[in-house]
Design an enzyme around this catalytic site. Structure first.
Site, short mmCIF file in Angstrom:
data_model
loop_
_atom_site.label_atom_id
_atom_site.label_comp_id
_atom_site.label_asym_id
_atom_site.label_seq_id
_atom_site.Cartn_x
_atom_site.Cartn_y
_atom_site.Cartn_z
CE1 TYR A 121 -3.68 -1.89 5.22
CE2 TYR A 121 -3.01 0.31 4.52
CZ TYR A 121 -3.48 -0.95 4.22
OH TYR A 121 -3.75 -1.28 2.91
CB SER A 131 -0.91 0.02 1.23
OG SER A 131 -1.56 1.28 1.35
#
Length: 256
Positions: A155, A143
């Protein structure tokens, strides 16, 4: 461009929806045999049927990728059924947002350790394919959040760990002709996905987020799949250790 994927064998973790499904569809459309796993057995069965309708061999199973032993066993079985593995794509992710211990553990187990265990199981097959054909590939979906932080969150760091791991694997296994690359998407919109839920529950924030992107929109799963399949294919045979950002230029970071 011919990606030279016809008759090759691929494993896709998290292949029933979103990016993973688009990757599986794209590979099958190129003539690649595809094995997928996900938690929902009914969804797996439905996708396997649709992939097989494209004229390739398709298999799948309900697998919890946080169960390392089960994941390794499934990959070994899929490789045996196919008679080899040319490509491994790790797409499964927890998407846990937060700085609490539970979020860190979720992202670590689902994003990082699943990729570690999957490669460990697939590596003997990939090495054999590399020796026989001169090319095998491991592609990880990370990501753009790996490279930016507005607040403490689990994350992004876990996605960053995948990029670091990929570079090490690329160098370590280059002599076995196993290439390792990463695709780092920005916002990706699909029904049932995170940004679909944002659009439904917080439409104003959704519009603001899109406005910050120079393209003014989210990516489609297919746009991410195109990048992943290219990196997995022999058409990119000299590309390894790379992190391909596919985010519509929303990030301002210069990658050297």
């Amino acid at each position: 461009m011919d990606l030279n994927l016809k008759g090759k064998n691929a494993i896709v973790l998290g292949g029933t929806r979103g990016i993973g499904r688009a990757i599986a569809d794209t590979l099958a459309g190129e003539g690649t045999n595809v094995a997928i796993c996900a938690r929902n057995a009914e969804q797996v069965a439905a996708v396997v049927t649709e992939l097989a309708a494209l004229g390739v061999k398709a298999i799948g199973a309900s697998v919890d990728v946080t169960d390392g032993a089960a994941l390794k066993a499934w990959i070994a079985d899929a490789g045996t059924q196919f008679g080899g593995i040319d490509m491994l794509i790790s797409n499964a992710g927890a998407m846990a947002q937060g700085n609490d211990v539970a979020s860190w553990e979720q992202n670590f187990q689902l994003d990082v350790l699943a990729a570690v265990n999957a490669f460990d199981a697939a590596q003997p097959f990939l090495a054999k394919a590399g020796q026989a054909n001169g090319d095998a590939a491991f592609v990880i979906i990370s990501s753009v959040s790996a490279a930016q932080a507005d607040r403490a969150d689990s994350y992004g760091p876990m996605k960053a760990a995948l990029i670091h791991m990929a570079k090490g694997l690329a160098r370590q296994y280059a002599k076995q002709r196993i290439r390792v690359n990463v695709v780092s998407p920005g916002m990706v919109f699909f029904e049932g996905g995170v940004w679909h839920m944002v659009k439904t529950n917080a439409p104003d924030f959704f519009e603001q987020a899109n406005a910050r992107n120079p393209t003014g929109r989210c990516a489609t799963p297919q746009e991410i799949a195109n990048a992943a399949v290219f990196l997995a294919s022999p058409a990119s045979s000299y590309t390894t250790g790379s992190n391909l950002i596919v985010d519509g230029a929303v990030s301002s970071r210069v990658n050297f």
